[in-house]
Design an enzyme around this catalytic site. Structure first.
Site, mmCIF file in Angstrom:
data_model
loop_
_atom_site.group_PDB
_atom_site.id
_atom_site.type_symbol
_atom_site.label_atom_id
_atom_site.label_comp_id
_atom_site.label_asym_id
_atom_site.label_seq_id
_atom_site.Cartn_x
_atom_site.Cartn_y
_atom_site.Cartn_z
ATOM 1 N N ASP A 194 -4.569 -6.098 5.032
ATOM 2 C CA ASP A 194 -5.617 -6.898 5.676
ATOM 3 C C ASP A 194 -5.556 -8.363 5.242
ATOM 4 O OD1 ASP A 194 -6.802 -4.904 7.229
ATOM 5 O OD2 ASP A 194 -7.735 -4.052 5.441
ATOM 6 N N LYS A 203 -14.514 1.633 14.675
ATOM 7 C CA LYS A 203 -13.222 0.942 14.799
ATOM 8 C C LYS A 203 -12.720 0.954 16.241
ATOM 9 C CE LYS A 203 -11.345 0.813 10.897
ATOM 10 N NZ LYS A 203 -10.764 1.266 9.652
ATOM 11 N N ASN A 250 0.849 -1.199 0.000
ATOM 12 C CA ASN A 250 0.000 0.000 0.000
ATOM 13 C C ASN A 250 0.881 1.244 0.000
ATOM 14 O OD1 ASN A 250 0.451 0.887 2.880
ATOM 15 N ND2 ASN A 250 -0.357 -1.183 3.211
ATOM 16 N N PHE A 290 -4.869 3.878 14.355
ATOM 17 C CA PHE A 290 -5.125 4.836 13.278
ATOM 18 C C PHE A 290 -6.248 4.287 12.413
ATOM 19 C CE2 PHE A 290 -2.067 8.365 12.781
ATOM 20 C CZ PHE A 290 -1.361 8.174 13.963
ATOM 21 N N PRO A 326 -3.378 -11.381 10.587
ATOM 22 C CA PRO A 326 -3.708 -11.082 11.986
ATOM 23 C C PRO A 326 -3.880 -9.581 12.154
ATOM 24 C CG PRO A 326 -1.374 -11.609 11.766
ATOM 25 C CD PRO A 326 -2.016 -11.906 10.439
ATOM 26 N N ASP A 327 -4.791 -9.178 13.024
ATOM 27 C CA ASP A 327 -4.976 -7.749 13.306
ATOM 28 C C ASP A 327 -4.143 -7.399 14.543
ATOM 29 O OD1 ASP A 327 -5.989 -5.237 14.291
ATOM 30 O OD2 ASP A 327 -7.586 -5.485 12.809
ATOM 31 N N ILE A 328 -3.062 -6.664 14.302
ATOM 32 C CA ILE A 328 -2.102 -6.388 15.384
ATOM 33 C C ILE A 328 -2.718 -5.476 16.435
ATOM 34 C CG2 ILE A 328 0.179 -5.399 15.886
ATOM 35 C CD1 ILE A 328 0.786 -6.232 12.853
HETATM 36 O O1 C5P Z 1 -8.922 -2.246 10.066
HETATM 37 P P1 C5P Z 1 -8.100 -1.090 9.633
HETATM 38 O O2 C5P Z 1 -6.936 -1.486 8.787
HETATM 39 O O3 C5P Z 1 -8.831 0.044 9.025
HETATM 40 O O4 C5P Z 1 -7.539 -0.495 11.021
HETATM 41 C C1 C5P Z 1 -6.534 0.439 11.086
HETATM 42 C C2 C5P Z 1 -5.800 0.311 12.371
HETATM 43 O O5 C5P Z 1 -5.580 -1.042 12.692
HETATM 44 C C3 C5P Z 1 -4.427 0.929 12.319
HETATM 45 O O6 C5P Z 1 -4.102 1.366 13.609
HETATM 46 C C4 C5P Z 1 -3.550 -0.247 11.897
HETATM 47 O O7 C5P Z 1 -2.217 -0.067 12.330
HETATM 48 C C5 C5P Z 1 -4.209 -1.383 12.621
HETATM 49 N N1 C5P Z 1 -4.135 -2.684 11.949
HETATM 50 C C6 C5P Z 1 -3.341 -3.679 12.487
HETATM 51 N N2 C5P Z 1 -3.295 -4.919 11.905
HETATM 52 C C7 C5P Z 1 -4.028 -5.182 10.813
HETATM 53 C C8 C5P Z 1 -4.823 -4.168 10.241
HETATM 54 C C9 C5P Z 1 -4.851 -2.938 10.827
HETATM 55 O O8 C5P Z 1 -2.669 -3.426 13.494
HETATM 56 N N3 C5P Z 1 -3.951 -6.369 10.247
#
Ligand code: C5P
Length: 408
Positions: free
Chosen positions: A275, A337, A207, A323, A303-305
């Site tokens: 994502d 969010k 991205n 963010f 994974p969503d960190i």
């Molecule tokens: O779900 P989205 O990508 O819009 O969310 C944005 C926030 O989630 C940001 O703080 C980004 O660093 C974090 N994020 C993450 N891991 C992911 C996707 C997003 O930590 N896989």
């Protein structure tokens, strides 16, 4: 801290303590250059100073070698601060009248930087009206004085005039260099930049995130005194100094690096994490065959960190900030969010029409469960400063609450 100090060592029995001051300054990552006066050289050697400062030692105004290496005017301006440790009665008198008959005094007269002095002398000399008059003059001239202490003096007398504690001197110099460090003692984890998820050995899903904002936040937290770990995806930006940096490529590596960096008091998830990733990236470069259809990419969720850190049972950072890069209904989506990720605050950016990604300027909404502030058309550095202020206030007000509770 990436600061530098010019330390001037003058003739006093306390001169040997300047070696320890220099050593401790370097432990704070302060670069040190030394000027040794003729008097100072009676007590310490240029060699020991050079060894401890790790830099050159200057002593002669009329030395062709010293002047050609770094003239006294440059020497006086190229450091963030000048510290005279120890400052003898003679040096104080010369400074008070503005003499410039050697390298040290000429440098002090030519400087446009803050000057701090740590006097050391016999108590009678310190208490003498002439010295006190000179000290009063230096105060008027905005020179900061690290008051000498009372106690046993090298000359066998007891009284005021002993060089202040080495720790006190180092603290005062560091404070003069960086000001208050409200987050000293706190640890922070910052994620930054994009992730690159491989399709095959040459292609990836990425991205437009540049890493500028995450870097600025890591730098601002470090300057506020926090111990910072920056976990960054691929970026061409210059990384901040004095910050432990872990470079990663993919989201799974980013998560592993984040978990390994815990515990942390503060987590700021600024990275634009992909994502999705390709379920099984090809080992060989995918071939394009004419007249055949394009390959189908089998995607799986990454994974969503932010969510993982926000919902940790044992090791959750005390303050987790996320963010949200949105292209529509920015506030509504950001509030959503905040809930779904379980973080404490969200900084929402409107990234529609190519805004923000890769730019130096940004606009954002700072969103918590209670507040919503618009931060319009500011630099990413300014956003980082505002965020650090919010973080500082958050922890300070928590402390106040704890104190109030105890008293009540
Ligand atoms: O779900 P989205 O990508 O819009 O969310 C944005 C926030 O989630 C940001 O703080 C980004 O660093 C974090 N994020 C993450 N891991 C992911 C996707 C997003 O930590 N896989």
């Amino acid at each position: 801290m990436s600061k530098s100090v010019l330390v001037i060592i003058t003739g006093s029995i306390a001169a040997y303590k300047s070696l320890d001051v220099i050593r401790q300054l370097r432990e704070h990552n302060v670069r040190v250059t030394a000027i040794l006066t003729k008097g100072g050289a009676e007590f310490v050697t240029p060699l020991s100073l050079a060894a401890l400062s790790g830099g050159p030692v200057y002593n002669d105004l009329f030395s062709l070698k010293d002047e050609s290496e770094m003239g006294h005017i440059r020497l006086s301006r190229e450091h963030d601060l000048i510290a005279v440790v120890p400052a003898s009665a003679d040096m104080i008198a010369k400074m008070a009248v503005g003499m410039a008959d050697d390298l040290a005094t000429a440098t002090l007269l030519a400087t446009d930087k803050p000057v701090i002095i740590a006097p050391a002398m016999n108590s009678r000399m310190w208490e003498h009206k002439a010295t006190q008059r000179n000290i009063a003059q230096l105060c008027k001239d905005n020179i900061r004085i690290i008051e000498p202490e009372a106690g046993d003096l090298a000359c066998g007398e007891v009284g005021s005039g002993r060089l202040a504690d080495v720790e006190t001197i180092v603290d005062r110099i560091v404070h003069a260099l960086v000001g208050d460090q409200p987050l000293r003692g706190f640890s922070a984890l910052v994620t930054s930049g994009p992730t690159f998820e491989p399709i095959d050995p040459v292609r990836f899903i990425g991205n437009r995130s540049s890493g500028k904002q995450g870097n600025a936040i890591a730098k601002a937290l470090e300057q506020a005194g926090a111990k910072v770990t920056l976990v960054t995806g691929p970026t061409a930006e210059t990384l901040p100094e004095n910050v432990k940096t872990i470079r990663v490529e993919i989201a799974q590596e980013m998560l592993t690096a984040c978990k390994a960096s815990l515990p942390a008091d503060i987590a700021v998830c600024c990275a634009a994490v992909s994502d999705w990733r390709i379920k099984s990236p090809c080992r060989e470069k995918l071939k394009k065959h004419t007249n055949t259809s394009a390959p189908e990419l089998d995607l799986v969720l990454n994974p969503d960190i932010l969510h993982t850190l926000s919902t940790l049972k044992n090791n959750r950072p005390k303050l987790v900030i996320g963010f949200a890069a949105e292209t529509e209904s920015v506030r509504k989506n950001a509030l959503q969010k905040l809930k779904s990720k379980g973080c404490d605050w969200i900084i929402a950016n409107d990234v529609s029409e190519g805004k923000i990604f890769g730019k130096d300027m940004t606009s954002a909404q700072f969103i918590t469960k209670q507040t919503n502030e618009a931060w319009n058309s500011i630099s990413k550095d300014e956003l980082a400063q505002r965020l650090v202020k919010k973080i500082t206030t958050h922890f300070t007000s928590q402390n106040v609450k704890i104190i109030t509770k105890k008293k009540g």
